[in-house]
Motif scaffolding. Structure first.
Motif, PDB file in Angstrom:
ATOM      1  N   GLU A 105      51.903 -13.025  55.098  1.00 36.99           N
ATOM      2  CA  GLU A 105      52.592 -11.783  54.732  1.00 36.99           C
ATOM      3  C   GLU A 105      54.111 -11.941  54.711  1.00 36.99           C
ATOM      4  OE1 GLU A 105      50.926  -8.829  54.070  1.00 36.99           O
ATOM      5  OE2 GLU A 105      49.070  -9.978  54.215  1.00 36.99           O
ATOM      6  N   SER A 106      54.594 -13.166  54.760  1.00 37.20           N
ATOM      7  CA  SER A 106      56.038 -13.369  54.900  1.00 37.20           C
ATOM      8  C   SER A 106      56.759 -13.402  53.555  1.00 37.20           C
ATOM      9  CB  SER A 106      56.309 -14.652  55.685  1.00 37.20           C
ATOM     10  OG  SER A 106      55.736 -15.742  55.022  1.00 37.20           O
ATOM     11  N   TYR A 107      58.063 -13.189  53.619  1.00 35.41           N
ATOM     12  CA  TYR A 107      58.924 -13.206  52.441  1.00 35.41           C
ATOM     13  C   TYR A 107      60.340 -13.548  52.882  1.00 35.41           C
ATOM     14  CZ  TYR A 107      59.874  -8.523  54.230  1.00 35.41           C
ATOM     15  OH  TYR A 107      60.199  -7.466  55.037  1.00 35.41           O
ATOM     16  N   VAL A 108      61.200 -13.841  51.909  1.00 35.82           N
ATOM     17  CA  VAL A 108      62.583 -14.209  52.213  1.00 35.82           C
ATOM     18  C   VAL A 108      63.505 -13.097  51.732  1.00 35.82           C
ATOM     19  CG1 VAL A 108      64.414 -15.893  51.778  1.00 35.82           C
ATOM     20  CG2 VAL A 108      62.063 -16.669  52.070  1.00 35.82           C
ATOM     21  N   VAL A 109      64.451 -12.707  52.602  1.00 39.35           N
ATOM     22  CA  VAL A 109      65.421 -11.662  52.294  1.00 39.35           C
ATOM     23  C   VAL A 109      66.805 -12.303  52.293  1.00 39.35           C
ATOM     24  CG1 VAL A 109      66.330  -9.436  53.042  1.00 39.35           C
ATOM     25  CG2 VAL A 109      63.989 -10.041  53.586  1.00 39.35           C
ATOM     26  N   ILE A 110      67.666 -11.851  51.389  1.00 37.48           N
ATOM     27  CA  ILE A 110      69.041 -12.335  51.392  1.00 37.48           C
ATOM     28  C   ILE A 110      69.954 -11.189  51.801  1.00 37.48           C
ATOM     29  CG2 ILE A 110      70.915 -13.241  49.980  1.00 37.48           C
ATOM     30  CD1 ILE A 110      68.868 -14.834  48.464  1.00 37.48           C
ATOM     31  N   LYS A 111      70.659 -11.376  52.941  1.00 38.75           N
ATOM     32  CA  LYS A 111      71.579 -10.372  53.469  1.00 38.75           C
ATOM     33  C   LYS A 111      72.923 -11.036  53.722  1.00 38.75           C
ATOM     34  CE  LYS A 111      68.324  -7.572  56.143  1.00 38.75           C
ATOM     35  NZ  LYS A 111      67.963  -7.172  57.497  1.00 38.75           N
ATOM     36  N   ASN A 112      73.980 -10.431  53.244  1.00 33.71           N
ATOM     37  CA  ASN A 112      75.348 -10.915  53.474  1.00 33.71           C
ATOM     38  C   ASN A 112      75.512 -12.390  53.122  1.00 33.71           C
ATOM     39  OD1 ASN A 112      75.918  -8.347  54.490  1.00 33.71           O
ATOM     40  ND2 ASN A 112      75.348  -8.972  56.564  1.00 33.71           N
ATOM     41  N   GLY A 113      74.877 -12.830  52.044  1.00 35.33           N
ATOM     42  CA  GLY A 113      75.018 -14.209  51.598  1.00 35.33           C
ATOM     43  C   GLY A 113      74.249 -15.221  52.430  1.00 35.33           C
ATOM     44  N   GLU A 114      73.307 -14.763  53.252  1.00 34.22           N
ATOM     45  CA  GLU A 114      72.487 -15.656  54.061  1.00 34.22           C
ATOM     46  C   GLU A 114      71.019 -15.356  53.801  1.00 34.22           C
ATOM     47  OE1 GLU A 114      73.824 -14.728  58.016  1.00 34.22           O
ATOM     48  OE2 GLU A 114      75.262 -16.354  57.994  1.00 34.22           O
ATOM     49  N   ALA A 115      70.180 -16.379  53.872  1.00 33.46           N
ATOM     50  CA  ALA A 115      68.745 -16.208  53.655  1.00 33.46           C
ATOM     51  C   ALA A 115      68.036 -16.057  55.003  1.00 33.46           C
ATOM     52  CB  ALA A 115      68.182 -17.408  52.897  1.00 33.46           C
ATOM     53  N   TRP A 116      67.103 -15.114  55.068  1.00 36.59           N
ATOM     54  CA  TRP A 116      66.357 -14.831  56.292  1.00 36.59           C
ATOM     55  C   TRP A 116      64.865 -14.798  55.981  1.00 36.59           C
ATOM     56  CZ3 TRP A 116      69.066 -14.139  60.840  1.00 36.59           C
ATOM     57  CH2 TRP A 116      70.449 -13.972  60.708  1.00 36.59           C
ATOM     58  N   LEU A 117      64.066 -15.372  56.863  1.00 34.44           N
ATOM     59  CA  LEU A 117      62.611 -15.329  56.739  1.00 34.44           C
ATOM     60  C   LEU A 117      62.114 -14.103  57.497  1.00 34.44           C
ATOM     61  CD1 LEU A 117      59.908 -16.671  55.901  1.00 34.44           C
ATOM     62  CD2 LEU A 117      59.974 -17.857  58.099  1.00 34.44           C
ATOM     63  N   ALA A 118      61.391 -13.222  56.795  1.00 40.11           N
ATOM     64  CA  ALA A 118      60.871 -12.003  57.409  1.00 40.11           C
ATOM     65  C   ALA A 118      59.346 -12.005  57.317  1.00 40.11           C
ATOM     66  CB  ALA A 118      61.428 -10.777  56.696  1.00 40.11           C
ATOM     67  N   GLY A 119      58.715 -11.458  58.326  1.00 36.29           N
ATOM     68  CA  GLY A 119      57.275 -11.284  58.294  1.00 36.29           C
ATOM     69  C   GLY A 119      56.450 -12.490  58.693  1.00 36.29           C
ATOM     70  N   ALA A 120      57.072 -13.614  58.965  1.00 39.75           N
ATOM     71  CA  ALA A 120      56.319 -14.793  59.420  1.00 39.75           C
ATOM     72  C   ALA A 120      55.879 -14.545  60.857  1.00 39.75           C
ATOM     73  CB  ALA A 120      57.168 -16.048  59.338  1.00 39.75           C
ATOM     74  N   HIS A 121      54.640 -14.813  61.136  1.00 39.69           N
ATOM     75  CA  HIS A 121      54.071 -14.518  62.451  1.00 39.69           C
ATOM     76  C   HIS A 121      53.934 -15.807  63.250  1.00 39.69           C
ATOM     77  CE1 HIS A 121      51.762 -11.933  65.169  1.00 39.69           C
ATOM     78  NE2 HIS A 121      51.051 -13.024  65.418  1.00 39.69           N
ATOM     79  N   ILE A 122      54.687 -15.906  64.348  1.00 39.92           N
ATOM     80  CA  ILE A 122      54.578 -17.047  65.260  1.00 39.92           C
ATOM     81  C   ILE A 122      54.112 -16.494  66.599  1.00 39.92           C
ATOM     82  CG2 ILE A 122      55.778 -18.927  66.420  1.00 39.92           C
ATOM     83  CD1 ILE A 122      57.705 -19.036  64.076  1.00 39.92           C
ATOM     84  N   SER A 123      52.879 -16.818  66.984  1.00 42.39           N
ATOM     85  CA  SER A 123      52.310 -16.316  68.240  1.00 42.39           C
ATOM     86  C   SER A 123      52.830 -17.139  69.407  1.00 42.39           C
ATOM     87  CB  SER A 123      50.787 -16.425  68.209  1.00 42.39           C
ATOM     88  OG  SER A 123      50.266 -15.733  67.115  1.00 42.39           O
ATOM     89  N   PRO A 124      53.299 -16.483  70.462  1.00 40.81           N
ATOM     90  CA  PRO A 124      53.788 -17.241  71.621  1.00 40.81           C
ATOM     91  C   PRO A 124      52.634 -17.860  72.400  1.00 40.81           C
ATOM     92  CG  PRO A 124      53.893 -14.891  72.060  1.00 40.81           C
ATOM     93  CD  PRO A 124      53.465 -15.036  70.637  1.00 40.81           C
ATOM     94  N   LEU A 125      52.915 -18.981  73.028  1.00 36.46           N
ATOM     95  CA  LEU A 125      51.918 -19.622  73.888  1.00 36.46           C
ATOM     96  C   LEU A 125      51.739 -18.782  75.150  1.00 36.46           C
ATOM     97  CD1 LEU A 125      53.142 -23.309  73.627  1.00 36.46           C
ATOM     98  CD2 LEU A 125      51.073 -22.373  72.627  1.00 36.46           C
ATOM     99  N   LEU A 126      50.585 -18.894  75.759  1.00 43.47           N
ATOM    100  CA  LEU A 126      50.354 -18.163  77.007  1.00 43.47           C
ATOM    101  C   LEU A 126      51.260 -18.663  78.117  1.00 43.47           C
ATOM    102  CD1 LEU A 126      46.453 -17.974  76.912  1.00 43.47           C
ATOM    103  CD2 LEU A 126      48.095 -16.170  76.365  1.00 43.47           C
ATOM    104  N   SER A 127      51.635 -19.937  78.032  1.00 44.51           N
ATOM    105  CA  SER A 127      52.486 -20.533  79.061  1.00 44.51           C
ATOM    106  C   SER A 127      53.971 -20.396  78.734  1.00 44.51           C
ATOM    107  CB  SER A 127      52.133 -22.013  79.231  1.00 44.51           C
ATOM    108  OG  SER A 127      52.322 -22.673  77.999  1.00 44.51           O
ATOM    109  N   ALA A 128      54.319 -19.454  77.837  1.00 40.51           N
ATOM    110  CA  ALA A 128      55.724 -19.247  77.477  1.00 40.51           C
ATOM    111  C   ALA A 128      56.508 -18.799  78.702  1.00 40.51           C
ATOM    112  CB  ALA A 128      55.844 -18.202  76.377  1.00 40.51           C
TER     113      ALA A 128
END
Length: 158
Positions: free
Chosen positions: A52-75
């Motif tokens: 479900e992710s996409y790339v947004v450009i804000k203030n001349g910079e590229a940002w990855l939005a919607g990418a899901h990274i699940s944290p480890l249980l041992s975080a």
């Protein structure tokens, strides 16, 4: 006659198969990512999803939005991991200008295609894409089926 296989990176972490189904990919770029420590550990464990992710450009910079990274249980206990936060993409100025110009044209968007390792660093392959209509998706599926059938025929006849 060599068969055309889809290019997949040998150190692939995750891929966005839905992107090639929903969009015509015109140009591809490789971008670095600014990640936190827990994110890198989770990516090493394969806990990432680009669907479900996409790339947004804000203030001349590229940002990855919607990418899901699940944290480890041992975080670590002293951080509060946000699974779908905006993550900065590292591109050179020329590539950013090119992407901004493409996004401003009608119907273009930037989608992440795959995530992989290069020399111990996480890289993201992004592509400038134009949306497919329903009839385009049907034509793509029909073409894909025909290519598969052609390969079967060649295999059995040879």
């Amino acid at each position: 006659m060599a068969s055309k296989k889809k290019k997949t990176h040998p150190n692939s972490i995750a891929s966005n198969k839905k992107a090639t189904h929903d969009y015509f990919i015109e140009q591809r770029f490789e971008a670095g990512m600014v990640l936190e420590g827990w994110e890198v550990k989770s990516i090493r464990d394969g806990r990432v999803q680009l669907k479900e992710s996409y790339v947004v450009i804000k203030n001349g910079e590229a940002w990855l939005a919607g990418a899901h990274i699940s944290p480890l249980l041992s975080a670590s206990t002293h951080i509060d991991p946000m699974q779908t936060r905006l993550r900065k993409l590292l591109l050179n100025r020329r590539e950013l200008i090119n992407l901004v110009a493409l996004v401003e044209r009608k119907g273009y968007t930037i989608v992440p295609l795959s995530m992989y390792w290069v020399k111990g660093r996480v890289k993201l392959e992004i592509g400038s894409a134009k949306g497919k209509q329903l009839h385009d998706k049907r034509a793509s599926a029909k073409n894909k089926d025909w290519q598969r059938e052609k390969q079967r025929i060649m295999k059995h006849s040879g």
